[in-house]
Scaffold this motif. Sequence first.
Motif: not given
Length: 151
Positions: A47-53
Amino acid sequence: MRITLNGQATDLDVDPAKPLLWILRDDLGLVGTKYGCGQALCGACTVLVDGQPVRACQTAIADIVGRSVVTIEGVSGKVAEVVQMTWTKLDVPQCGYCQSGQVVATIALLNANRKPTENDINDALSGNICRCNTYHRIRAAVHEAAKLLEA
Ligand code: FES
Ligand code: FES
């Protein structure tokens, strides 16, 4: 604990050590994010967390309080649209199990780098395992998406 989930403020009353993957799937019914290995080795739970995988199976909810989480159900914007379109056009998935992780990782890649080289793609996606060996179609779809985004 509060996170922003797919654009919505979401309050969670859960064990702080609980992995994000199980909160998504069991508590919130967002089953597009898959369980593969549970050990941050396959990428199915990306998933993305603050845009990071990130690997949701190894991410305790306490570690992402206050942050923005985007799952396959919530991806949006130009890059996401183009990636989903090319995935469909090139008929990328076989069984589909790994594909939400592949798509999310590709969105993160193309958001950061609109002209990825083969090495960039390898670096970004090598942790996303596909048991059906769709790698050649994934690679073609990433290149196609990059081309469309450039145009
Ligand atoms: S289930 Fe998380 S990396 Fe495999
Ligand atoms: S499409 Fe089956 S595991 Fe990737």
